[in-house]
Write a protein that holds these residues in place. Structure first.
Motif, PDB file in Angstrom:
ATOM      1  N   ARG A   1      33.128  43.183  41.829  1.00 24.92           N
ATOM      2  CA  ARG A   1      32.141  43.820  42.371  1.00 24.92           C
ATOM      3  C   ARG A   1      31.957  45.453  42.046  1.00 24.92           C
ATOM      4  N   TYR A   2      33.177  45.968  41.483  1.00 16.32           N
ATOM      5  CA  TYR A   2      33.128  47.226  41.062  1.00 16.32           C
ATOM      6  C   TYR A   2      32.621  47.547  39.671  1.00 16.32           C
TER       7      TYR A   2
ATOM      8  N   TYR B   1      32.284  37.395  36.774  1.00 16.16           N
ATOM      9  CA  TYR B   1      31.685  36.665  37.723  1.00 16.16           C
ATOM     10  C   TYR B   1      31.889  35.105  37.343  1.00 16.16           C
ATOM     11  N   ASP B   2      31.752  34.760  36.187  1.00 16.57           N
ATOM     12  CA  ASP B   2      31.692  33.357  35.725  1.00 16.57           C
ATOM     13  C   ASP B   2      33.129  33.014  35.660  1.00 16.57           C
ATOM     14  N   ARG B   3      34.182  33.946  35.525  1.00 22.95           N
ATOM     15  CA  ARG B   3      35.560  33.337  35.770  1.00 22.95           C
ATOM     16  C   ARG B   3      35.932  33.421  37.182  1.00 22.95           C
ATOM     17  N   LEU B   4      35.529  34.521  37.767  1.00 27.81           N
ATOM     18  CA  LEU B   4      36.045  34.404  39.497  1.00 27.81           C
ATOM     19  C   LEU B   4      35.469  33.358  40.248  1.00 27.81           C
ATOM     20  N   PHE B   5      34.297  32.858  40.142  1.00 27.33           N
ATOM     21  CA  PHE B   5      33.665  32.044  41.072  1.00 27.33           C
ATOM     22  C   PHE B   5      34.383  30.563  41.042  1.00 27.33           C
ATOM     23  N   PRO B   6      34.741  29.906  39.923  1.00 29.47           N
ATOM     24  CA  PRO B   6      35.472  28.634  40.028  1.00 29.47           C
ATOM     25  C   PRO B   6      36.887  28.927  40.663  1.00 29.47           C
TER      26      PRO B   6
ATOM     27  N   THR C   1      32.632  52.436  43.317  1.00 31.41           N
ATOM     28  CA  THR C   1      32.690  51.478  44.601  1.00 31.41           C
ATOM     29  C   THR C   1      31.950  50.217  44.449  1.00 31.41           C
ATOM     30  N   ASP C   2      31.731  49.245  45.609  1.00 29.28           N
ATOM     31  CA  ASP C   2      31.083  48.169  45.297  1.00 29.28           C
ATOM     32  C   ASP C   2      29.630  48.225  44.822  1.00 29.28           C
ATOM     33  N   GLY C   3      29.418  47.566  43.739  1.00 29.76           N
ATOM     34  CA  GLY C   3      28.055  47.572  42.847  1.00 29.76           C
ATOM     35  C   GLY C   3      28.031  48.312  41.750  1.00 29.76           C
ATOM     36  N   ALA C   4      29.181  48.822  41.485  1.00 28.49           N
ATOM     37  CA  ALA C   4      29.452  49.451  40.122  1.00 28.49           C
ATOM     38  C   ALA C   4      28.892  50.873  40.354  1.00 28.49           C
TER      39      ALA C   4
END
Length: 716
Positions: free
Chosen positions: A404-405, A412-417, A645-648
């Motif tokens: 998120r930062y 994302y592709d690694r985090l989701f699974p 912060t969140d959202g870069a």
């Protein structure tokens, strides 16, 4: 000899040119006889710690963060897969030491020890080069008229837990073979082979200049074969004068670039020095391509904790890297997770391995640490750490922040699974109760609490709720409509409430908070997950009551109990209470050089305090960015630059005389952010493509294209 002299004059010119620009940032007037009273350096792999050894000797501990024993997988992993300490150099004098002080030059990343004797002053400088596995130790003797010796004193290659009488030892523990000293190509070495294969070696050589002795040190390690010794000797041997001069220049450039990522300016000198030391400590302990930080970093000492700890320590250790704009530091944790998914899967019972992952309380860097929780299966002989369900899912909170930062698609592709499989383990253990609500149908363990093995611990319920919300949010973000989406939504909407009683949140269903408890495992819905938060006015009394009652039983509170409380007070906007909690921490628990100990070195608490300080200045939760949300009354002038912060989004802000003057937000990824600026009559300028609107609550909603910048200031 003349060439050697010119060589070292060149090196010293580089050192003096770079280091002369800086005054000692962190000064310890009197070094003591432990790592908590020494001065230190590190490059994320190698490190040094210099302190007093005896009335006539100084020691320089040498550490390498990835040197772990690597024997077979079994329940004695804290012995078979333990972190191993290397040893130290002993600088022995002919006379007594009258006084010894030390300085850490944070900006230039070196330490200096100043030794006063009847034979004059002796100075010792240590530099752990940033881009090379080389340590430079300089013994500066121009003002010293005596003699000294420089000796390597190796530590035994055994699990440090063998040295604690109160710890139960394995029935069978075969020691590694004795190490051997030797010389080759003019280098001295100490070679330590390991029973499991491979080994490690400390290699060093003394080189002379007129008033200085310079020692070049390196440590090699290999888990497979014995090539490490030759490779390390060859590596140092080929590290010639030109290489060292270039390496010193690169060392200074690396640290200069590191510090430029963000900054915080505080009016309190004690907290400024403390914060800066933690920033220095992070990059000394790890880097983007280096091993993740365990409980010790490069600075080892006798400890019962020779491993990675997953039920709080790792999470707190990495907590400040996101706001400080150091995703490079976070990457060491991320890559460790990515490289060991097969072991995370092996950690769950066989019946669930097809779609679930988990981790127990502690592990080596391979993350092998089983959790034995399974429906209908008795685990009466399991350790408490093998009953902790939520550790991995909480650890993935750091992975989620990393995404998120930074907002990188590949992350994302690694985090989701990973997140999905960690939640799956929970889903296997859920059932509906008589009221039609989902609950955890097996007993799990709430960390650190004596009676914490129970049904529906708040530790696990808080972590599960965060995991479900995050999966749903991430699914929405990419319009995935995952096959399990409806299941996540159903469980989230129908999960039992957090167990609570007259004094606030309980440990678990039917388990009150009845005795002092250092861990805030039962309050994680308040922090770090903000599931229950100060925006919810209906929950404010419950929040206050829970925190007050937790802190009122102070017998077993430890350092991180006060960082947790400080962060909770900061969420409530109570900066003075947060500062009081941090004051307690610094005065009673933090050591001379800002390290921390509980029976041995544990690195997480000072770094968690760094996070708490950040949260006085900037918070993001409940979909809203808050600028200076909890500044203590005494801190009138305060500013920060390039906090992430969140959202870069990169955020900078300045406060003067207790009033926020400016807020700047730079977008590194096209997106929207809601901002509570703290500026009563805001004027807004957008540079680049973007827009804003102000809602009825005074929240500024920015939508900014990548590279655009918004400036908010007080209308005059």
């Amino acid at each position: 000899m003349r060439n050697l002299y010119i060589f070292f004059i060149s090196i010293l010119c580089v050192i003096c040119r770079a280091q002369g620009q800086d005054k000692p940032i962190f000064h310890i007037p009197q070094l003591g006889k432990s790592i908590y009273e020494g001065v230190f350096t590190g490059n994320g792999l190698l490190g040094t710690m210099t302190y007093l050894k005896s009335s006539q000797a100084v020691r320089i501990d040498i550490g390498r963060t990835d040197i772990y024993d690597h024997r077979e997988k079994n329940r004695e992993k804290l012995f078979n897969k333990a972190r191993l300490s290397l040893g130290h150099f002993s600088i022995n004098l002919d006379v007594n030491i009258d006084s010894i002080g030390g300085d850490i030059f944070i900006q230039q990343a070196y330490s200096q020890t100043n030794i006063k004797t009847s034979d004059g002053m002796l100075h010792i400088k240590t530099t752990t080069l940033s881009d090379d596995n080389i340590i430079l130790i300089e013994v500066i003797k121009k003002d010293y008229h005596g003699n000294y010796s420089f000796d390597w004193c190796p530590d035994s290659a055994i699990s440090p837990r063998m040295k604690f009488d109160y710890i139960q030892k394995p029935t069978y523990y075969t020691r590694n073979p004795e190490g051997k000293s030797g010389t080759s190509k003019g280098f001295s070495f100490y070679n330590q082979e390991l029973l499991a294969g491979g080994g490690y070696a400390t290699v060093y050589k003394k080189m002379l200049a007129m008033d200085n002795d310079v020692y070049v040190v390196s440590v090699g390690y290999n888990q497979v074969n014995k090539s490490y010794l030759k490779e390390t000797i060859d590596y140092v041997d080929h590290f010639d004068s030109k290489d060292i001069i270039i390496a010193l220049e690169k060392h200074q450039n690396w640290w200069r670039n590191y510090y430029s990522a963000s900054s915080l300016s505080l009016p309190d000198k004690i907290y400024q020095r403390f914060y800066d030391m933690q920033l220095y400590k992070l990059a000394s302990a790890t880097r983007t391509n280096k091993p993740a930080i365990d409980l010790q970093g490069p600075w080892t000492s006798v400890t019962p904790w020779p491993a990675y700890w997953m039920n709080l320590n790792m999470q707190l250790t990495y907590s400040p890297v996101f706001t400080s704009n150091h995703l490079d530091i976070a990457n060491s944790l991320i890559q460790m997770i990515d490289q060991n998914v097969s072991n995370l899967r092996e950690n769950v019972p066989v019946a669930y391995r097809y779609n679930s992952i988990a981790i127990g309380r502690s592990s080596a860097s391979d993350l092998w640490s089983p959790v034995l929780l399974e429906k209908g299966v008795s685990i009466s002989d399991a350790s408490d750490g093998e009953k902790e369900l939520g550790n991995l899912l909480w650890l993935l909170h750091s992975y989620y922040s990393y995404y998120r930062y930074g907002m990188k698609e590949e992350v994302y592709d690694r985090l989701f699974p990973l997140l999905k499989e960690a939640v799956n383990y929970y889903l296997h253990l859920l059932e509906k109760n008589e009221s039609g609500k989902y609950h955890i149908a097996v007993k799990t363990y709430s960390p650190e609490y004596k009676y914490g093995y129970a049904y529906d611990t708040n530790y696990d319920l808080a972590i599960l709720r965060w995991g479900l919300r995050s999966l749903i949010e991430l699914d929405h973000e990419k319009n995935r409509k995952d096959p399990l989406y409806d299941r996540w939504l159903d469980v989230l909407e129908n999960l039992i409430d957090f167990p609570q009683g007259i004094n606030g949140y309980l440990i678990a269903k039917d388990v009150p908070y009845g005795e002092s408890h250092r861990h805030y495992s039962h309050l994680m819905m308040i922090y770090p997950f903000y599931e229950i938060n100060w925006d919810q006015k209906e929950n404010r009394v419950l929040i206050e009551r829970s925190i007050k009652y937790w802190q009122s039983k102070n017998q077993f509170l430890q350092g991180y109990s006060f960082t947790g409380a400080a962060s909770m007070y900061a969420m409530m906007g109570r900066g003075d209470d947060a500062l009081a909690s941090l004051d307690n921490l610094l005065k009673s628990y933090i050591k001379k050089n800002t390290l921390y100990a509980e029976s041995g070195p544990v690195i997480e608490t000072p770094l968690a305090a760094m996070t708490s300080i950040q949260e006085l200045c900037l918070q993001y939760w409940n979909g809203k960015l808050r600028i200076f949300p909890a500044v203590p009354t005494a801190w009138k002038d305060i500013s920060f630059k390039r906090f992430l912060t969140d959202g870069a989004f990169l955020v900078s802000a300045k406060r003067k005389n207790g009033i926020t003057q400016t807020v700047e937000i730079e977008s590194q990824h096209t997106g929207t952010i809601r901002v509570e600026s703290g500026i009563s009559t805001p004027m807004i300028v957008i540079k680049g493509k973007g827009k804003y609107e102000i809602d009825l609550d005074g929240i500024i909603v920015f939508t900014l294209n990548k590279g655009s910048r918004a400036v908010v200031y007080e209308k005059k």
